[in-house]
Structure formats: C-alpha cells, structure tokens
Design a protein around this motif. Structure first.
Motif, PDB file in Angstrom:
ATOM      1  N   PHE A   1       0.857  -1.184   0.000  1.00  0.00           N
ATOM      2  CA  PHE A   1       0.000   0.000   0.000  1.00  0.00           C
ATOM      3  C   PHE A   1       0.891   1.230   0.000  1.00  0.00           C
ATOM      4  N   PRO A   2       1.073   1.875  -1.156  1.00  0.00           N
ATOM      5  CA  PRO A   2       2.009   2.992  -1.256  1.00  0.00           C
ATOM      6  C   PRO A   2       1.404   4.350  -0.898  1.00  0.00           C
TER       7      PRO A   2
ATOM      8  N   ARG B   1       4.286   8.665   9.154  1.00  0.00           N
ATOM      9  CA  ARG B   1       3.990   9.618   8.078  1.00  0.00           C
ATOM     10  C   ARG B   1       4.873   9.229   6.915  1.00  0.00           C
ATOM     11  N   ARG B   2       4.256   9.029   5.739  1.00  0.00           N
ATOM     12  CA  ARG B   2       5.034   8.669   4.549  1.00  0.00           C
ATOM     13  C   ARG B   2       4.941   9.779   3.511  1.00  0.00           C
ATOM     14  N   ILE B   3       6.058   9.973   2.804  1.00  0.00           N
ATOM     15  CA  ILE B   3       6.152  10.934   1.704  1.00  0.00           C
ATOM     16  C   ILE B   3       6.861  10.253   0.541  1.00  0.00           C
TER      17      ILE B   3
ATOM     18  N   ILE C   1       9.257   6.611   4.830  1.00  0.00           N
ATOM     19  CA  ILE C   1       8.758   7.021   6.140  1.00  0.00           C
ATOM     20  C   ILE C   1       9.538   8.261   6.569  1.00  0.00           C
ATOM     21  N   SER C   2       8.842   9.380   6.688  1.00  0.00           N
ATOM     22  CA  SER C   2       9.518  10.630   7.053  1.00  0.00           C
ATOM     23  C   SER C   2       9.462  10.911   8.543  1.00  0.00           C
ATOM     24  N   ARG C   3       8.448  10.324   9.245  1.00  0.00           N
ATOM     25  CA  ARG C   3       8.296  10.606  10.668  1.00  0.00           C
ATOM     26  C   ARG C   3       7.564   9.448  11.338  1.00  0.00           C
TER      27      ARG C   3
ATOM     28  N   ASP D   1      12.672   3.462   4.633  1.00  0.00           N
ATOM     29  CA  ASP D   1      11.410   2.854   4.217  1.00  0.00           C
ATOM     30  C   ASP D   1      11.023   1.608   5.007  1.00  0.00           C
ATOM     31  N   SER D   2      11.751   1.283   6.068  1.00  0.00           N
ATOM     32  CA  SER D   2      11.499   0.043   6.781  1.00  0.00           C
ATOM     33  C   SER D   2      11.332   0.289   8.265  1.00  0.00           C
TER      34      SER D   2
END
Length: 110
Positions: free
Chosen positions: A12-13, A36-38, A46-48, A106-107
C-alpha cells in the motif's frame, strides 16, 4: 510495504499519516505508533514516526529525535524508554516490552 504480526504482507504505497500499531483496549496514551510517509525520488519513504509509550511522546525523524517536544541526543534512556542509533537503524525499547527498529528510510519493525 507492510508485514503483519501473523506474516501477511500488504502493498500500500499511500502517502498520509497512518496508525501503524496501537493498544486496542485502553487509551492511546498507553501504546500508539503512527507513521507519516512521503515520496522521495519516486519511492514511498517514512519521514516521521510518532509514538506514545506509557504517556511519553516520542517523535523520530531522520537525524532528529524528540521526547515530549524536546530534542534529545542519542543514546537516550529515561522514563522507561531507551533509544539508540546504530549505523543501520534507530532502535526504541520501552519497559512495557515494545521494540521498534527503523532504518530512517522505508522500513520499520515492531
């Protein structure tokens, strides 16, 4: 993008804030992990990570760790939470038994 505790894998992107894991029968103050993903270079990143662990608010961003809105240096150990950084990941351990590892990209593993 996600592998559940029972081994199921979901792709799920989506780019948004998500509740990653939480305690389902008590207040979210006990245990709540949100991500939070960007998009970075055409890849969801994953940015936060925002966590509530036993009433303590922790926010993890690449190269910045905040506890109750105050920037802290690593390694950090206080209020039943230990946070340390290796060359590969940031690791958060709480006295309630939650362990989170994030590669600052990303993990994420709980």
């Amino acid at each position: 993008h996600f592998k559940t505790f029972d081994g199921e894998i979901f792709s799920f992107p989506g780019l948004c804030n998500y509740v990653f894991a939480s305690h389902c029968t008590s207040p979210y103050e006990d245990f709540n992990i949100q991500i939070r993903r960007i998009m970075v270079e055409n890849a969801p990143t994953i940015s936060r990570i925002t966590m509530k662990l036993e009433g303590v608010a922790a926010e993890l961003r690449k190269d910045v760790i905040m506890i109750d809105s105050n920037r802290v240096q690593l390694p950090y150990s206080q209020s039943g939470i230990t946070i340390e950084k290796s060359s590969v990941y940031v690791k958060v351990v709480s006295k309630m038994g939650i362990v989170l590892m994030w590669n600052e990209d990303d993990s994420i593993l709980v």
